[in-house]
Design an enzyme around this catalytic site. Structure first.
Site, PDB file in Angstrom:
ATOM      1  N   THR A  47      37.487 -15.904  -4.032  1.00 18.17           N
ATOM      2  CA  THR A  47      36.793 -16.880  -4.874  1.00 18.17           C
ATOM      3  C   THR A  47      36.911 -18.289  -4.310  1.00 18.17           C
ATOM      4  O   THR A  47      35.932 -19.047  -4.273  1.00 18.17           O
ATOM      5  CB  THR A  47      37.386 -16.859  -6.295  1.00 18.17           C
ATOM      6  N   ASP A  90      30.115 -14.685  -5.985  1.00 17.02           N
ATOM      7  CA  ASP A  90      31.083 -15.183  -4.995  1.00 17.02           C
ATOM      8  C   ASP A  90      31.445 -14.143  -3.943  1.00 17.02           C
ATOM      9  O   ASP A  90      31.614 -14.455  -2.773  1.00 17.02           O
ATOM     10  CB  ASP A  90      32.337 -15.766  -5.659  1.00 17.02           C
TER      11      ASP A  90
HETATM   12 MN    MN Z   1      36.086 -14.170  -7.281  1.00 18.15          MN
END
Ligand code: MN
Length: 746
Positions: free
Chosen positions: A311, A490
């Protein structure tokens, strides 16, 4: 077993030296189980590679354990042996568990960064432990029991200095021979360049040497930072100007000038969820409608490019257009001290944007609280802003529907234009935490045999509903037409041991909720049949599953389309800046405006593999190439080899430049014209300071305040928000407004 001839070959556990070599043997055995049954990326087509894999744990392990022989005191010797057995097993087993989840090995950065990730929000039940795992610890248990039962005797006799030295010499020689064999593979394993891929190092040298060399290079990175100079920066600057910067496309440059920019970060959301349905019911109907809307420019071949920082790597690419680090999370390891020239600061300084991040988890996660200050984020609304109860949150923080709803009192106080980012959290592995009454009764998931896969569809569906509710609010409040909304995923949601359960649903638009093994015969035989006919999952499939959504929603426009060009997260920043009419020429950005002319389509993966419209190299360590369109493995022709070499060189250079820039903090040597370096101490994110600041700004601007709250005559717009979330406030008066202006999608 009683045969004395056979017994002669077994180490005598009643002697110190016998115990040393038995310990080496057991750690070797466990390593082999891990190498051959767990670490499947180590596997190779080369016999020599296998020979090195088989011998590489012996020498390194033996050096440490043989050192114990120099200890004369009996208690101390046995303590040392116990310690090395425990530590060696922990190293192997820790990597087994980590590999199952991340298909990667533990590094110094994941171990130290892990400390920050193991706090609140870490779901211990998600650690992929399996029942058979006790075999990794079995030898230790048995030997301890044999000692307690006095079946193995304590050897009171010190082994002796010269004899100990001889054993150590044997260990060192085995290690040296292994090392020489590894070096002959010409991978220069202990050089800095090889450190980007731990697969090489583990395959040829082993887990221990990987951790030691990684620790060394982590230290060197800190030193490198101290040694770097302006001339190192100049090299990167010249590279960017000559190879990466593209002039904007005049037909779209500045077309969204002064609009609010709202970025919605879809946690763990894969592109293949788009347009997928289960028994005819769409998994993400609202996002599907956006994807096909004529107000949306959507990308169908957009790839995540994250490394271990997941992330945080995705965020780093979108905020700075530089790559994450080869190992660990840049946010975690460098973010507290890094010089950023990031989106919030650039948008604020050039076009007067205010900025905020909304996030359901704690601000310390991935070190965001420090990173955002260095990026110049004015506001960071983290978990401390939300009144949490167990009903409203999962292990990863406030649930998405609540996050969007609860953000409104703050969002409406931001001066427009604003740049805001929503970091959703509910669609996060293991995709649990939603209660029965939060699930859509009209949507049923699959029965894949793996709860991770089953639940993935449920939380993705929930995330889709969350985004739809937020869009309805944007429309009802009037923000919609003054904004562009960027939606992206993401990184992947399904990985490692769960892949094979997801495979039947991949690539299919409509899937069945029924269990796959539907045969009426006994479960074991149908299981066998399934295994023998199951399609194989290879690195190509893994690479293709790295597609994530990227959509630019421009309310009011009708020239949206689906763009099939190959692109990645690194390209988002210059693309958005150019749409907002901000020049990127003076900035160091590795991505390219996706609307600019002259792009060469290739996506650099963080492991130095690449994806182009024609050829995919999922992982340079395995040296395999695939036809991107058919998925067939290819033996490259002469012209393909030339193309592969060209792309590989570009990928390597780009990652090397980005890594130098980030690891040596080179932006500290450069201030672009018109840019003022960010002073982190200007930013505080506590609840009281934030509330005070927002009010002060509105009060001081008076009639000039451009916040939605001021525009709405100091009345909150939160009552316009509708949600089917149980317990959330619903305004009856708002129903009419929202239903007339929204719903349905195009
Ligand atoms: Mn993530």
């Amino acid at each position: 077993m009683k045969s004395s001839r056979f017994k002669k070959w077994l180490p005598n556990l009643n002697t110190r030296v016998g115990l040393v070599w038995a310990s080496v043997f057991f750690i070797w055995l466990k390593t082999m189980i891990a190498y051959f049954f767990v670490f499947n990326h180590l596997h190779s087509a080369d016999l020599q590679d296998y020979l090195l894999m088989i011998v590489n744990p012996i020498g390194f392990t033996a050096i440490f354990i043989a050192l114990s022989l120099f200890i004369s005191r009996t208690a101390l010797f046995y303590t040392a042996i116990g310690f090395w057995n425990f530590f060696g097993t922990l190293l192997v087993y820790g990597n087994v568990v980590y590999y199952r989840e991340f298909a990667d090995f533990l590094s110094i950065n994941t171990l130290t960064g892990g400390a920050g990730m193991m706090g609140k929000g870490f779901d211990y039940s998600a650690i992929p432990v399996q029942p058979l795992d006790f075999i990794y610890w079995l030898d230790i248990i048995i030997i301890v029991v044999l000692f307690l039962l006095k079946k193995i005797k304590i050897d009171q006799e010190p082994y002796g200095r010269s004899k100990s030295f001889r054993q150590l010499t044997i260990a060192v020689m085995i290690f040296m021979l292994t090392f020489m064999g590894a070096d002959m593979t010409e991978h220069r394993l202990v050089s800095r360049q090889a450190q980007y891929d731990d697969t090489y190092v583990v395959r040829y040298l082993g887990l221990g040497p990987w951790l030691v060399t990684d620790g060394w290079y982590t230290h060197v990175a800190n030193e490198a930072r101290n040694m770097a100079s302006k001339s190192d920066f100049t090299k990167v600057q010249q590279y960017i100007a000559a190879n990466r910067y593209l002039a904007p496309n005049v037909s779209v440059y500045g077309k969204d000038k002064n609009k609010n920019l709202i970025v919605i970060h879809l946690e763990s959301f894969q592109q293949d969820l788009i347009d997928k349905s289960i028994d005819g019911k769409p998994v993400t109907p609202f996002l599907d409608s956006l994807y096909h809307s004529n107000s949306t420019i959507a990308f169908s071949n957009f790839f995540n490019q994250v490394g271990q920082g997941k992330t945080s790597d995705a965020e780093n690419m979108l905020e700075t257009s530089t790559f994450g680090l080869p190992t660990g999370s840049l946010f975690q390891s460098l973010g507290s001290t890094q010089t950023f020239q990031a989106m919030p600061a650039i948008l604020n300084q050039t076009e007067g944007y205010s900025s905020a991040v909304f996030h359901g988890n704690v601000g310390t996660f991935y070190n965001r609280v420090n990173v955002y200050r260095n990026m110049g984020y004015q506001n960071f609304f983290d978990q401390s802003f939300w009144s949490l109860n167990s009903q409203d949150s999962t292990a990863w923080g406030l649930k998405d529907k609540d996050l969007f709803y609860d953000s409104v009192p703050y969002l409406e106080q931001l001066q427009q234009p604003f740049y805001v980012k929503y970091l959703t959290v509910t669609n996060h592995t293991p995709f649990t935490g939603l209660t029965e009454n939060e699930l859509d009764p009209n949507f049923k998931t699959v029965n894949s045999g793996d709860p991770i896969v089953d639940n993935y569809f449920l939380t993705a569906h929930y995330l889709d509903q969350s985004v739809e509710e937020f869009f309805n609010y944007l429309k009802a409040s009037g923000l919609y037409n003054k904004s562009i909304i960027v939606i992206y995923g993401d990184h992947y949601g399904i990985s490692g041991s769960d892949d094979k359960f997801y495979l039947p649903y991949l690539g299919q638009t409509n899937v069945s909720s029924a269990p796959l093994a539907s045969s009426s015969s006994s479960s074991s035989s149908s299981e066998d049949a399934k295994a023998s006919t199951a399609p194989t999952w290879n690195d190509y499939d893994e690479a293709m599953m790295q597609r994530v959504p990227f959509m630019i929603v421009t309310p009011g426009s009708t020239d949206g389309y689906i763009n099939n060009e190959f692109a990645g997260e690194i390209d988002v920043m210059p693309t958005l800046e150019h749409l907002l009419g901000i020049s990127t020429q003076n900035y160091i950005q590795f991505g390219q405006d996706l609307f600019a002319k002259g792009r060469q389509q290739f996506v650099a993966l963080r492991n130095r593999g690449f994806i182009t419209p024609t050829i995919t190299e999922p992982n340079p360590a395995s040296n395999e190439f695939y036809d991107t369109t058919t998925g067939q493995q290819i033996t490259p022709t002469a012209s393909q080899v030339a193309y592969i070499n060209e792309i590989q060189t570009k990928v390597n250079t780009m990652l090397n430049m980005s890594d130098a820039l980030n690891s040596e903090d080179l932006l500290r040597f450069y201030t672009p014209a018109g840019f003022t370096p960010v002073n982190a101490s200007n930013y505080t994110y506590t609840v009281s300071a934030t509330q005070k600041r927002l009010k002060q700004i509105e009060d001081s601007l008076k009639a000039k305040s451009t916040s939605l709250y001021s525009e709405n005559h100091n009345v909150s717009t939160q009552s316009l928000y509708q949600s089917d979330e149980p317990g959330m406030i619903k305004s009856k008066s708002a129903l009419a407004i929202a239903s007339s202006s929204s719903k349905g999608g195009k």
